[in-house]
Design a protein around this motif. Structure first.
Motif, short mmCIF file in Angstrom:
data_model
loop_
_atom_site.label_atom_id
_atom_site.label_comp_id
_atom_site.label_asym_id
_atom_site.label_seq_id
_atom_site.Cartn_x
_atom_site.Cartn_y
_atom_site.Cartn_z
N ARG A 1 26.80 -40.11 24.35
CA ARG A 1 26.96 -39.16 23.24
C ARG A 1 28.37 -38.62 23.14
N ARG A 2 29.08 -38.64 24.24
CA ARG A 2 30.47 -38.18 24.25
C ARG A 2 31.45 -39.31 23.98
N GLY A 3 30.92 -40.50 23.72
CA GLY A 3 31.77 -41.65 23.43
C GLY A 3 32.34 -42.30 24.67
N LEU A 4 31.71 -42.05 25.82
CA LEU A 4 32.19 -42.62 27.09
C LEU A 4 31.27 -43.74 27.54
N PRO A 5 31.81 -44.73 28.23
CA PRO A 5 30.97 -45.83 28.73
C PRO A 5 30.18 -45.40 29.97
N GLY A 6 28.92 -45.07 29.79
CA GLY A 6 28.09 -44.58 30.88
C GLY A 6 27.92 -45.55 32.01
N PHE A 7 28.04 -46.85 31.75
CA PHE A 7 27.86 -47.85 32.81
C PHE A 7 28.94 -47.76 33.89
N LEU A 8 30.03 -47.09 33.62
CA LEU A 8 31.10 -46.94 34.62
C LEU A 8 30.80 -45.86 35.65
N LEU A 9 29.75 -45.09 35.45
CA LEU A 9 29.46 -43.95 36.32
C LEU A 9 28.86 -44.35 37.66
N GLY A 10 28.31 -45.52 37.76
CA GLY A 10 27.74 -45.97 39.03
C GLY A 10 26.27 -45.64 39.19
N SER A 11 25.86 -44.46 38.76
CA SER A 11 24.46 -44.07 38.81
C SER A 11 24.13 -43.39 37.49
N ASP A 12 22.92 -43.62 37.00
CA ASP A 12 22.55 -43.06 35.71
C ASP A 12 21.91 -41.68 35.83
N TYR A 13 21.46 -41.30 37.03
CA TYR A 13 20.77 -40.02 37.22
C TYR A 13 19.76 -39.84 36.09
N ASP A 14 18.82 -40.75 36.00
CA ASP A 14 17.87 -40.83 34.88
C ASP A 14 16.70 -39.87 35.10
N THR A 15 16.89 -38.64 34.70
CA THR A 15 15.86 -37.62 34.83
C THR A 15 14.63 -37.98 34.01
N LEU A 16 14.85 -38.45 32.80
CA LEU A 16 13.75 -38.78 31.89
C LEU A 16 12.82 -39.85 32.48
N ALA A 17 13.39 -40.83 33.15
CA ALA A 17 12.57 -41.90 33.73
C ALA A 17 11.78 -41.42 34.94
N ARG A 18 12.28 -40.44 35.66
CA ARG A 18 11.62 -39.99 36.88
C ARG A 18 10.54 -38.93 36.66
N LEU A 19 10.66 -38.14 35.62
CA LEU A 19 9.72 -37.03 35.43
C LEU A 19 8.26 -37.44 35.30
N ALA B 1 13.31 -33.57 24.98
CA ALA B 1 12.84 -34.91 25.40
C ALA B 1 12.22 -34.85 26.79
N LEU B 2 12.83 -34.06 27.69
CA LEU B 2 12.27 -33.90 29.04
C LEU B 2 10.91 -33.20 28.96
N ARG B 3 10.82 -32.18 28.14
CA ARG B 3 9.53 -31.48 27.94
C ARG B 3 8.46 -32.46 27.45
N ASP B 4 8.83 -33.27 26.49
CA ASP B 4 7.87 -34.21 25.90
C ASP B 4 7.45 -35.30 26.89
N ALA B 5 8.28 -35.57 27.88
CA ALA B 5 7.97 -36.60 28.87
C ALA B 5 6.93 -36.14 29.88
N ARG B 6 6.74 -34.82 29.98
CA ARG B 6 5.80 -34.27 30.96
C ARG B 6 4.82 -33.32 30.29
N ALA B 7 3.65 -33.82 29.98
CA ALA B 7 2.61 -32.97 29.42
C ALA B 7 2.31 -31.84 30.39
N GLY B 8 2.13 -30.66 29.85
CA GLY B 8 1.78 -29.50 30.68
C GLY B 8 2.96 -28.79 31.31
N SER B 9 4.17 -29.26 31.04
CA SER B 9 5.34 -28.57 31.58
C SER B 9 5.54 -27.25 30.85
#
Length: 108
Positions: free
Chosen positions: A22-40, A65-73
């Motif tokens: 979203r900031r116009g940066l190549p996220g793949f260069l970060l090494g880790s995605d820290y994917d909160t949405l996938a883990r919740l 989006a995080l709220r929607d990924a976890r019913a009952g949060s």
């Protein structure tokens, strides 16, 4: 080895890669995605989310989006607040205290 009793996320991003994109940066260069949405969805821990509606660092819709990924949060939208939320602000501290008390982590 021991899951947390609760999880509290404040102004959290869906993933660092999505935030970078979203900031116009190549996220793949970060090494880790820290994917909160996938883990919740796999985490059974009670979840409390708080996000300021005027957050200029992590967009508010990422919190939704995080709220929607976890019913009952528990999701608290704090109107007009930017990225840094203060526990001195009763719009955050009171719902958080209630959440922690409900889960036996705080006496009221």
């Amino acid at each position: 080895t021991h899951p947390p009793r609760v999880l509290v996320l404040e102004s959290a991003f869906t993933s660092i890669g999505a935030l970078a994109w979203r900031r116009g940066l190549p996220g793949f260069l970060l090494g880790s995605d820290y994917d909160t949405l996938a883990r919740l969805p796999a985490l059974a821990t009670p979840l409390f989310l708080a996000h300021g509606t005027s957050d200029r660092v992590v967009p508010f819709d990422m919190g939704e989006a995080l709220r929607d990924a976890r019913a009952g949060s528990t999701f608290i939208a704090i109107e007009g607040v930017d990225h840094i939320l203060s526990t001195q602000d009763r719009r955050l501290s009171e719902p958080l205290a209630g959440f922690l008390a409900h889960h036996g982590l705080l006496q009221r």
